[in-house]
Motif scaffolding. Sequence first.
Motif, PDB file in Angstrom:
ATOM      1  N   PHE A   1       0.833  -1.204   0.000  1.00 25.66           N
ATOM      2  CA  PHE A   1       0.000   0.000   0.000  1.00 25.66           C
ATOM      3  C   PHE A   1       0.871   1.259   0.000  1.00 25.66           C
ATOM      4  N   ALA A   2       1.913   1.251   0.836  1.00 22.36           N
ATOM      5  CA  ALA A   2       2.789   2.421   0.933  1.00 22.36           C
ATOM      6  C   ALA A   2       3.503   2.692  -0.383  1.00 22.36           C
ATOM      7  N   GLN A   3       3.837   1.637  -1.120  1.00 19.90           N
ATOM      8  CA  GLN A   3       4.541   1.799  -2.387  1.00 19.90           C
ATOM      9  C   GLN A   3       3.708   2.523  -3.444  1.00 19.90           C
ATOM     10  N   THR A   4       2.409   2.628  -3.230  1.00 22.21           N
ATOM     11  CA  THR A   4       1.567   3.336  -4.206  1.00 22.21           C
ATOM     12  C   THR A   4       1.615   4.846  -4.022  1.00 22.21           C
ATOM     13  N   VAL A   5       2.276   5.318  -2.958  1.00 16.13           N
ATOM     14  CA  VAL A   5       2.315   6.763  -2.719  1.00 16.13           C
ATOM     15  C   VAL A   5       3.048   7.466  -3.860  1.00 16.13           C
ATOM     16  N   THR A   6       2.560   8.613  -4.238  1.00 17.72           N
ATOM     17  CA  THR A   6       3.187   9.393  -5.303  1.00 17.72           C
ATOM     18  C   THR A   6       3.922  10.594  -4.721  1.00 17.72           C
ATOM     19  N   ARG A   7       4.830  11.117  -5.501  1.00 20.20           N
ATOM     20  CA  ARG A   7       5.559  12.327  -5.104  1.00 20.20           C
ATOM     21  C   ARG A   7       4.585  13.461  -4.812  1.00 20.20           C
TER      22      ARG A   7
ATOM     23  N   ALA B   1       1.738  17.204  -1.087  1.00 18.28           N
ATOM     24  CA  ALA B   1       0.508  17.989  -1.027  1.00 18.28           C
ATOM     25  C   ALA B   1      -0.446  17.591   0.099  1.00 18.28           C
ATOM     26  N   LEU B   2      -0.465  16.319   0.501  1.00 18.39           N
ATOM     27  CA  LEU B   2      -1.492  15.853   1.429  1.00 18.39           C
ATOM     28  C   LEU B   2      -1.043  15.959   2.883  1.00 18.39           C
TER      29      LEU B   2
ATOM     30  N   THR C   1      -5.015  12.728   5.705  1.00 16.08           N
ATOM     31  CA  THR C   1      -5.501  12.379   4.371  1.00 16.08           C
ATOM     32  C   THR C   1      -4.607  11.346   3.712  1.00 16.08           C
ATOM     33  N   LEU C   2      -3.297  11.535   3.829  1.00 15.62           N
ATOM     34  CA  LEU C   2      -2.345  10.625   3.203  1.00 15.62           C
ATOM     35  C   LEU C   2      -2.478   9.206   3.756  1.00 15.62           C
TER      36      LEU C   2
END
Length: 294
Positions: A190-196, A201-202, A206-207
């Motif tokens: 799940f964490a690997q889906t985080v984007t730059r 921004a979040l 929310t993140l």
Amino acid sequence: MKDHKSYVRRFLLEDLDIRGAVVRLDDVWQALQKGRNYPRNVGTLLGEMSAVSALISANLKQSGRLTFQVQGHGPVRLLVIDCNEALNLRGFAAFEDHVPDGDRLSELVGDGILQLTLDVAGMDQPYQSLVPLEGNSIAAVFEHYLQQSEQQPAGLWLACSKDAAAALFLQKLPGADACDEDGWSRAHQFAQTVTREELLALDPETLLGRLFAEETVRLYDARPVIHDFPPDRDKIIAMLRALGESEVRRIYAEHGELIVRDDLSNHEYRFEPDEIDEFFDAGPGSIESPPTLH
């Protein structure tokens, strides 16, 4: 939270026994860059290193001053971040006149080392550790360092722009498998889906809600990160007195000016001949670590 533009905020995935942290540096990162004119990729390296240094400093088990240095033989010669127990952070990058456009650490730093120095009150001398640079990004180097130092699987995601630097950290705790044998694999995916863009921004609520929507997340209070190193002209004068009058006058005669650059705290001091005359009439002094003088 609204009062802190730069912070470290720890969290726990309660049902999985997995901990983590979110780091956001806004005003602190902007202060570190002020007047520096770093090339984009040099700034990115330093910003990412700032975020992870704040993260590690916030997790120290004892109060102390932590300094990370990445040194190499490439166009980026040195990256330094210094952070104390109050999360008061400063740092700088030293680089050649021409820096290539790439982002790979091997192209920018070359072969090099990561040096950690931990200075704790009461220790006879600071603790030092040297680690080869393993990985082609600041995230990879520090993820490897964290896994080795903690002896637990960890994940680290970093992002940096001219306005902000951010980090997401995730670490498996010793009891995680007993809670859910697939928990670490699932949370890490799940964490690997985080984007730059999301990192920059979040807000943490929310993140983490987006990444771990099915998990119970305990989010702890934010710890503010600051950059509070006001100019200290008296310390610089003390350094010059310690250097000696003849040497100081020789430097002034050779260059036609006397400038002391404190790269770590991002201050520049200029001295005129009458000031040099004046402070050599006073008594001797010294400072901890001399800035660059020319």
